[in-house]
Design a protein around this motif. Sequence first.
Motif, PDB file in Angstrom:
ATOM      1  N   VAL A 199       0.856  -1.187   0.000  1.00  0.00           N
ATOM      2  CA  VAL A 199       0.000   0.000   0.000  1.00  0.00           C
ATOM      3  C   VAL A 199       0.888   1.231   0.000  1.00  0.00           C
ATOM      4  CG1 VAL A 199      -1.885   1.248   1.127  1.00  0.00           C
ATOM      5  CG2 VAL A 199      -1.730  -1.215   1.372  1.00  0.00           C
ATOM      6  N   LYS A 200       0.607   2.161  -0.905  1.00  0.00           N
ATOM      7  CA  LYS A 200       1.371   3.407  -0.934  1.00  0.00           C
ATOM      8  C   LYS A 200       0.440   4.549  -1.321  1.00  0.00           C
ATOM      9  CE  LYS A 200       5.555   5.427  -2.851  1.00  0.00           C
ATOM     10  NZ  LYS A 200       5.181   6.515  -3.750  1.00  0.00           N
ATOM     11  N   ASP A 201       0.509   5.632  -0.559  1.00  0.00           N
ATOM     12  CA  ASP A 201      -0.322   6.810  -0.822  1.00  0.00           C
ATOM     13  C   ASP A 201      -1.802   6.445  -1.039  1.00  0.00           C
ATOM     14  OD1 ASP A 201       1.892   8.516  -0.645  1.00  0.00           O
ATOM     15  OD2 ASP A 201       2.350   8.299  -2.772  1.00  0.00           O
ATOM     16  N   GLY A 202      -2.294   5.526  -0.227  1.00  0.00           N
ATOM     17  CA  GLY A 202      -3.708   5.171  -0.323  1.00  0.00           C
ATOM     18  C   GLY A 202      -4.078   4.299  -1.509  1.00  0.00           C
ATOM     19  N   VAL A 203      -3.062   3.689  -2.122  1.00  0.00           N
ATOM     20  CA  VAL A 203      -3.345   2.794  -3.252  1.00  0.00           C
ATOM     21  C   VAL A 203      -2.831   1.395  -2.915  1.00  0.00           C
ATOM     22  CG1 VAL A 203      -3.027   2.366  -5.730  1.00  0.00           C
ATOM     23  CG2 VAL A 203      -3.089   4.710  -4.873  1.00  0.00           C
ATOM     24  N   LEU A 204      -3.724   0.423  -2.993  1.00  0.00           N
ATOM     25  CA  LEU A 204      -3.327  -0.965  -2.771  1.00  0.00           C
ATOM     26  C   LEU A 204      -2.857  -1.551  -4.094  1.00  0.00           C
ATOM     27  CD1 LEU A 204      -3.409  -3.717  -1.101  1.00  0.00           C
ATOM     28  CD2 LEU A 204      -5.714  -3.969  -2.027  1.00  0.00           C
ATOM     29  N   LYS A 205      -1.693  -2.207  -4.036  1.00  0.00           N
ATOM     30  CA  LYS A 205      -1.195  -2.864  -5.243  1.00  0.00           C
ATOM     31  C   LYS A 205      -1.054  -4.349  -4.951  1.00  0.00           C
ATOM     32  CE  LYS A 205       2.639  -2.830  -8.513  1.00  0.00           C
ATOM     33  NZ  LYS A 205       3.984  -2.308  -8.787  1.00  0.00           N
ATOM     34  N   LEU A 206      -1.767  -5.142  -5.741  1.00  0.00           N
ATOM     35  CA  LEU A 206      -1.708  -6.594  -5.587  1.00  0.00           C
ATOM     36  C   LEU A 206      -1.036  -7.168  -6.818  1.00  0.00           C
ATOM     37  CD1 LEU A 206      -5.198  -7.908  -4.407  1.00  0.00           C
ATOM     38  CD2 LEU A 206      -3.037  -8.165  -3.231  1.00  0.00           C
ATOM     39  N   VAL A 207      -0.031  -7.984  -6.580  1.00  0.00           N
ATOM     40  CA  VAL A 207       0.607  -8.663  -7.705  1.00  0.00           C
ATOM     41  C   VAL A 207       0.231 -10.134  -7.623  1.00  0.00           C
ATOM     42  CG1 VAL A 207       2.779  -9.200  -8.853  1.00  0.00           C
ATOM     43  CG2 VAL A 207       2.469  -6.987  -7.749  1.00  0.00           C
ATOM     44  N   LEU A 208      -0.484 -10.597  -8.617  1.00  0.00           N
ATOM     45  CA  LEU A 208      -0.943 -11.976  -8.639  1.00  0.00           C
ATOM     46  C   LEU A 208      -0.126 -12.726  -9.699  1.00  0.00           C
ATOM     47  CD1 LEU A 208      -4.660 -10.831  -8.964  1.00  0.00           C
ATOM     48  CD2 LEU A 208      -3.629 -11.563  -6.837  1.00  0.00           C
ATOM     49  N   PRO A 209       0.856 -13.505  -9.251  1.00  0.00           N
ATOM     50  CA  PRO A 209       1.687 -14.174 -10.246  1.00  0.00           C
ATOM     51  C   PRO A 209       0.903 -15.284 -10.960  1.00  0.00           C
ATOM     52  CG  PRO A 209       2.599 -14.358  -8.013  1.00  0.00           C
ATOM     53  CD  PRO A 209       1.210 -13.858  -7.885  1.00  0.00           C
ATOM     54  N   LYS A 210       1.175 -15.419 -12.219  1.00  0.00           N
ATOM     55  CA  LYS A 210       0.500 -16.484 -12.968  1.00  0.00           C
ATOM     56  C   LYS A 210       1.159 -17.820 -12.651  1.00  0.00           C
ATOM     57  CE  LYS A 210      -0.670 -13.681 -16.941  1.00  0.00           C
ATOM     58  NZ  LYS A 210      -0.445 -13.520 -18.371  1.00  0.00           N
ATOM     59  N   ALA A 211       0.337 -18.829 -12.597  1.00  0.00           N
ATOM     60  CA  ALA A 211       0.889 -20.171 -12.395  1.00  0.00           C
ATOM     61  C   ALA A 211       1.699 -20.533 -13.629  1.00  0.00           C
ATOM     62  CB  ALA A 211      -0.248 -21.162 -12.179  1.00  0.00           C
ATOM     63  N   GLU A 212       2.675 -21.386 -13.421  1.00  0.00           N
ATOM     64  CA  GLU A 212       3.588 -21.753 -14.503  1.00  0.00           C
ATOM     65  C   GLU A 212       2.821 -22.144 -15.770  1.00  0.00           C
ATOM     66  OE1 GLU A 212       7.046 -21.130 -15.558  1.00  0.00           O
ATOM     67  OE2 GLU A 212       6.655 -20.860 -13.430  1.00  0.00           O
ATOM     68  N   SER A 213       1.750 -22.889 -15.593  1.00  0.00           N
ATOM     69  CA  SER A 213       1.023 -23.416 -16.754  1.00  0.00           C
ATOM     70  C   SER A 213       0.310 -22.312 -17.532  1.00  0.00           C
ATOM     71  CB  SER A 213       0.003 -24.442 -16.291  1.00  0.00           C
ATOM     72  OG  SER A 213      -0.908 -23.811 -15.410  1.00  0.00           O
ATOM     73  N   ALA A 214       0.067 -21.180 -16.850  1.00  0.00           N
ATOM     74  CA  ALA A 214      -0.739 -20.134 -17.484  1.00  0.00           C
ATOM     75  C   ALA A 214       0.103 -19.085 -18.186  1.00  0.00           C
ATOM     76  CB  ALA A 214      -1.624 -19.472 -16.448  1.00  0.00           C
ATOM     77  N   LYS A 215       1.393 -19.148 -18.022  1.00  0.00           N
ATOM     78  CA  LYS A 215       2.240 -18.136 -18.652  1.00  0.00           C
ATOM     79  C   LYS A 215       2.147 -18.243 -20.164  1.00  0.00           C
ATOM     80  CE  LYS A 215       5.314 -17.370 -14.834  1.00  0.00           C
ATOM     81  NZ  LYS A 215       6.579 -17.716 -14.211  1.00  0.00           N
ATOM     82  N   THR A 216       2.208 -17.104 -20.748  1.00  0.00           N
ATOM     83  CA  THR A 216       2.001 -17.061 -22.204  1.00  0.00           C
ATOM     84  C   THR A 216       3.059 -17.885 -22.918  1.00  0.00           C
ATOM     85  OG1 THR A 216       1.473 -14.791 -21.731  1.00  0.00           O
ATOM     86  CG2 THR A 216       1.428 -15.438 -24.024  1.00  0.00           C
TER      87      THR A 216
END
Lengths: 134, 140
Positions: free
Chosen positions: A108-125
């Motif tokens: 969280v920074k300056d009132g903004v939540l940042k979520l990083v959702l990593p893709k599962a290995e199988s879903a990577k492009t």
Amino acid sequence: MTEKRELQKRDAELEKGVERTRQTRVYTPAVDIIEKNNDIVLMADMPGVDENSVDITLEKDLLTIYGKVEPEIPENHRLVISEYGVGDYERTFTLSDEIDREHIRATVKDGVLKLVLPKAESAKTKKIPVTGNA
Amino acid sequence: MRGTYLDRFLDPWSEFERMSRLLSRVASNPGKEFPPVNVWVNGDNAVITTEIPGVESDAIDISVSGNTVMLRGSRPAGDIKEGESCHRHELRHGNFSKTIELPFNIDTDKVQAVYKKGILNISLQRIETEKPKKIEIKSK
């Protein structure tokens, strides 16, 4: 700010017949969701929220973000102009199986939540080469 | 004379509030200018709060002159690189500027601003020379 955008916060939706226990307004935070090569990044505007007042829960495929806001009312002052309301924030998203649930990161920074959702290995492009007819 | 008139005469805020209410009724888009502000008052003090999440404190510019406060700032848009796609785009990016008028002239030396958790809080005081003076009545 050339774009016309709704300035008022949106109230969070509740299922029919469900009530909240805390007497406060709950808003739906505005979000940006960007899909990158290896992860999906979610940014949510939650002014008044810091890293200690945000809850992220993952139950089955439902990802819920909840930000608790303690209203700061200047002592002995009265409100004469009110263009925005103050309350908590809540929003729920459905996650696909493609997310590596163990490695979700939140800041969280300056009132903004940042979520990083990593893709599962199988879903990577993966690039599938297209070959001409043999 | 009716009491309400006298109140209004003595308390500039009540007139201010009346005007604000009137304006918000007249204006088809009350408070449509970003960022939305709340204004709090207590006698010769006022507090302006505004929600500007994602704006860094360096990117906020507050200027005070006379009875007006001008707020300016910007929030850079995150770049979308090649191969990335945007599924939701609800956040507000870019520049903003907004002017807020108070019913008194502001003491520019006593303006305090605090920015935390995406909320800007500006406290302002009425300029000393303008404050109403209390006249002591001497009895003989």
